[in-house]
Design a protein around this motif. Structure first.
Motif, mmCIF file in Angstrom:
data_model
loop_
_atom_site.group_PDB
_atom_site.id
_atom_site.type_symbol
_atom_site.label_atom_id
_atom_site.label_comp_id
_atom_site.label_asym_id
_atom_site.label_seq_id
_atom_site.Cartn_x
_atom_site.Cartn_y
_atom_site.Cartn_z
ATOM 1 N N TYR A 1 -29.015 37.668 -24.983
ATOM 2 C CA TYR A 1 -29.594 37.362 -23.905
ATOM 3 C C TYR A 1 -28.493 37.713 -22.862
ATOM 4 C CZ TYR A 1 -33.731 34.751 -25.441
ATOM 5 O OH TYR A 1 -35.031 34.482 -26.285
ATOM 6 N N VAL A 2 -27.132 37.469 -23.323
ATOM 7 C CA VAL A 2 -26.046 37.480 -22.690
ATOM 8 C C VAL A 2 -25.186 38.510 -23.505
ATOM 9 C CG1 VAL A 2 -26.062 35.400 -21.497
ATOM 10 C CG2 VAL A 2 -24.644 35.768 -23.560
ATOM 11 N N GLU A 3 -24.165 39.370 -22.610
ATOM 12 C CA GLU A 3 -23.237 40.101 -23.379
ATOM 13 C C GLU A 3 -21.949 40.109 -22.710
ATOM 14 O OE1 GLU A 3 -24.589 44.007 -23.132
ATOM 15 O OE2 GLU A 3 -24.691 43.992 -20.664
ATOM 16 N N HIS A 4 -20.601 40.306 -23.257
ATOM 17 C CA HIS A 4 -19.385 40.231 -22.917
ATOM 18 C C HIS A 4 -19.150 41.725 -22.188
ATOM 19 C CE1 HIS A 4 -15.234 41.146 -23.394
ATOM 20 N NE2 HIS A 4 -14.837 39.909 -23.004
ATOM 21 N N ILE A 5 -18.566 41.577 -20.911
ATOM 22 C CA ILE A 5 -17.969 42.800 -20.168
ATOM 23 C C ILE A 5 -16.721 42.764 -20.098
ATOM 24 C CG2 ILE A 5 -20.296 43.063 -19.160
ATOM 25 C CD1 ILE A 5 -19.059 41.875 -16.604
ATOM 26 N N PRO A 6 -15.972 43.952 -20.403
ATOM 27 C CA PRO A 6 -14.632 43.959 -20.183
ATOM 28 C C PRO A 6 -14.187 43.659 -18.878
ATOM 29 C CG PRO A 6 -15.598 46.103 -20.984
ATOM 30 C CD PRO A 6 -16.776 45.335 -20.754
ATOM 31 N N GLY A 7 -13.087 42.966 -18.625
ATOM 32 C CA GLY A 7 -12.432 42.449 -17.521
ATOM 33 C C GLY A 7 -10.988 43.054 -17.548
ATOM 34 N N LYS A 8 -10.389 42.898 -16.414
ATOM 35 C CA LYS A 8 -8.773 43.350 -16.355
ATOM 36 C C LYS A 8 -8.055 42.611 -17.083
ATOM 37 C CE LYS A 8 -9.850 43.950 -11.251
ATOM 38 N NZ LYS A 8 -10.262 43.067 -10.474
ATOM 39 N N ASP A 9 -8.277 41.308 -17.500
ATOM 40 C CA ASP A 9 -7.462 40.509 -18.376
ATOM 41 C C ASP A 9 -8.286 40.363 -19.498
ATOM 42 O OD1 ASP A 9 -6.231 38.359 -19.421
ATOM 43 O OD2 ASP A 9 -5.894 37.002 -17.817
ATOM 44 N N LYS A 10 -7.614 40.709 -20.584
ATOM 45 C CA LYS A 10 -8.202 40.882 -21.975
ATOM 46 C C LYS A 10 -8.223 39.536 -22.545
ATOM 47 C CE LYS A 10 -7.839 45.345 -22.722
ATOM 48 N NZ LYS A 10 -8.791 46.007 -21.893
ATOM 49 N N ARG A 11 -7.500 38.616 -22.045
ATOM 50 C CA ARG A 11 -7.778 36.787 -22.495
ATOM 51 C C ARG A 11 -9.063 36.120 -21.731
ATOM 52 N NH1 ARG A 11 -2.456 34.647 -20.060
ATOM 53 N NH2 ARG A 11 -3.000 36.554 -18.690
ATOM 54 N N GLU A 12 -9.713 36.845 -20.844
ATOM 55 C CA GLU A 12 -10.462 36.498 -20.172
ATOM 56 C C GLU A 12 -12.019 37.084 -20.611
ATOM 57 O OE1 GLU A 12 -10.759 35.980 -15.335
ATOM 58 O OE2 GLU A 12 -11.696 37.540 -15.751
ATOM 59 N N LYS A 13 -12.914 36.223 -20.782
ATOM 60 C CA LYS A 13 -14.212 36.610 -21.610
ATOM 61 C C LYS A 13 -15.342 36.734 -20.457
ATOM 62 C CE LYS A 13 -17.025 36.562 -25.721
ATOM 63 N NZ LYS A 13 -17.273 35.944 -26.777
ATOM 64 N N ARG A 14 -15.735 37.639 -19.799
ATOM 65 C CA ARG A 14 -16.636 37.756 -18.821
ATOM 66 C C ARG A 14 -18.098 37.909 -19.402
ATOM 67 N NH1 ARG A 14 -16.771 37.017 -13.512
ATOM 68 N NH2 ARG A 14 -14.663 36.400 -13.356
#
Length: 116
Positions: free
Chosen positions: A53-66
């Motif tokens: 139902y949800v997925e991780h998308i890459p962000g600018k900050d690798k530590r941040e899970k969006r």
């Protein structure tokens, strides 16, 4: 409750609802929204990822899970939303819109008092 018909818990529905309305969110944003600790949201997100139902998308900050909804997540949200809307109409039968708005205002005041 009505969510059980869809094999969802309230915390899971809350995440789907947030992502539907805001598009993406970090785990910290979701934790703040639910007024819970980040590890609690992490477990909820893990289960929603397992369900597809949800997925991780890459962000600018690798530590941040969006996170964001997947196509399946958007479809499930739509189906569950119909069930929730029908349930809300049923339980609010005979209560005027003015009365409903007053209750929403009062509950907001109570929530703010709790947070202080």
């Amino acid at each position: 409750m009505e969510l059980a018909k869809h094999d969802l818990y309230r915390a899971q529905w809350s995440v789907l609802h947030y992502l539907w309305n805001y598009g993406t969110a970090t785990l910290v944003e979701l934790a703040d929204y639910q007024s819970v600790e980040k590890p609690t949201v992490t477990r909820t997100i893990s289960r929603l990822e397992e369900l597809g139902y949800v997925e991780h998308i890459p962000g600018k900050d690798k530590r941040e899970k969006r996170m964001q909804l997947t196509d399946l997540g958007r479809k499930v949200y739509g189906v569950v939303r119909v069930t929730i809307d029908e349930y809300e109409q049923e339980i609010l039968k005979g209560i005027s819109e003015e009365e409903q708005l007053e209750v929403i205002r009062i509950m907001g005041d109570i929530r703010n008092n709790i947070r202080e």
